[in-house]
Design an enzyme around this catalytic site. Structure first.
Site, short mmCIF file in Angstrom:
data_model
loop_
_atom_site.label_atom_id
_atom_site.label_comp_id
_atom_site.label_asym_id
_atom_site.label_seq_id
_atom_site.Cartn_x
_atom_site.Cartn_y
_atom_site.Cartn_z
N HIS A 1 0.85 -1.20 0.00
CA HIS A 1 0.00 0.00 0.00
C HIS A 1 0.88 1.25 0.00
O HIS A 1 0.65 2.19 -0.77
CB HIS A 1 -0.87 0.06 1.27
CG HIS A 1 -1.95 -0.97 1.36
ND1 HIS A 1 -2.10 -1.79 2.44
CD2 HIS A 1 -2.95 -1.31 0.50
CE1 HIS A 1 -3.15 -2.58 2.27
NE2 HIS A 1 -3.69 -2.32 1.08
N ARG A 30 -1.86 -6.48 -7.93
CA ARG A 30 -0.75 -7.40 -7.65
C ARG A 30 -0.63 -8.46 -8.72
O ARG A 30 0.46 -8.86 -9.11
CB ARG A 30 -0.95 -8.07 -6.29
CG ARG A 30 -0.77 -7.14 -5.13
CD ARG A 30 -1.35 -7.70 -3.88
NE ARG A 30 -2.78 -7.89 -4.01
CZ ARG A 30 -3.60 -8.18 -3.03
NH1 ARG A 30 -3.15 -8.33 -1.82
NH2 ARG A 30 -4.90 -8.32 -3.23
N SER A 80 -3.16 -7.68 3.25
CA SER A 80 -3.45 -7.41 4.66
C SER A 80 -3.91 -8.69 5.35
O SER A 80 -3.53 -8.96 6.49
CB SER A 80 -4.55 -6.35 4.78
OG SER A 80 -4.11 -5.15 4.22
N LYS A 140 -15.69 -6.67 5.72
CA LYS A 140 -15.17 -7.67 6.68
C LYS A 140 -14.85 -6.93 7.99
O LYS A 140 -14.28 -5.85 7.96
CB LYS A 140 -13.86 -8.28 6.14
CG LYS A 140 -14.09 -9.50 5.27
CD LYS A 140 -12.80 -10.26 5.04
CE LYS A 140 -12.08 -9.76 3.80
NZ LYS A 140 -10.75 -10.33 3.60
#
Ligand code: PNS
Length: 159
Positions: A17, A90, A128, A41
């Protein structure tokens, strides 16, 4: 003034990030980092913790402004007068969902564009969720996340 929006849950921020935001900040006068207050979430870290971890990790970048938002990203972008979103990619697996979000955002707010930045290979495997899992089971996250985040993950894991 050329502004860009870098949205995310940042639960917690990773070196991936930070890299995308730093690179965005080289091309825009201001990068607004938009931290979603209530991600879908349940987050490990509170909004205040996520904002503070980002502020520490990006203290060396002058033209970054850390803000929080709730509700639709397009509404936040409109309120802040930003018409460009930056997202990191990614791998191809990210692309499908990111493209769908970019197109939905553009449908909701014509003129709101999304630019994709490829993740540095060094961070392409990071997420993460994975760093939280590593920390939960006692692994070290040093070198994968900013130092303050690594410490917070350890504390969260009771170490
Ligand atoms: O870090 P993440 O989980 O990839 O971030 C996703 C985020 C926060 C950018 C996305 O879920 C979002 O924009 N949420 C706000 C609600 C919204 O606008 N939903 C419609 C998006 S198409």
């Amino acid at each position: 003034m050329a502004k860009a929006l870098c949205p995310g849950s940042f639960d917690p921020p990773t070196n991936g990030h930070v890299d995308v935001i730093e690179r965005g900040a080289r091309y825009f006068d201001q990068v607004v980092v938009a931290v979603i207050a209530n991600p879908s979430k349940r987050p490990m870290f509170t909004l205040e913790e996520r904002e503070s971890m980002l502020a520490d990790a990006l203290a060396h970048v002058d033209n970054v402004d850390i803000q929080s938002f709730d509700g639709l990203l397009v509404d936040f972008a409109r309120e802040r007068g930003v018409s460009l979103i930056i997202k990191g990619l990614r791998a191809v697996s990210d692309f499908e969902y990111e493209l769908q979000m970019a197109q939905m955002n553009a449908a909701l707010s014509p003129g709101l564009d999304t630019f994709f930045v490829n993740a540095k290979p060094a961070w392409a495997f990071l997420s993460s969720s994975l760093v939280k899992e590593v920390a939960r089971y006692g692994g070290s996250t040093e070198g994968l996340v900013p130092p303050g985040v690594s410490k917070a993950l350890e504390e969260h894991a009771g170490r």
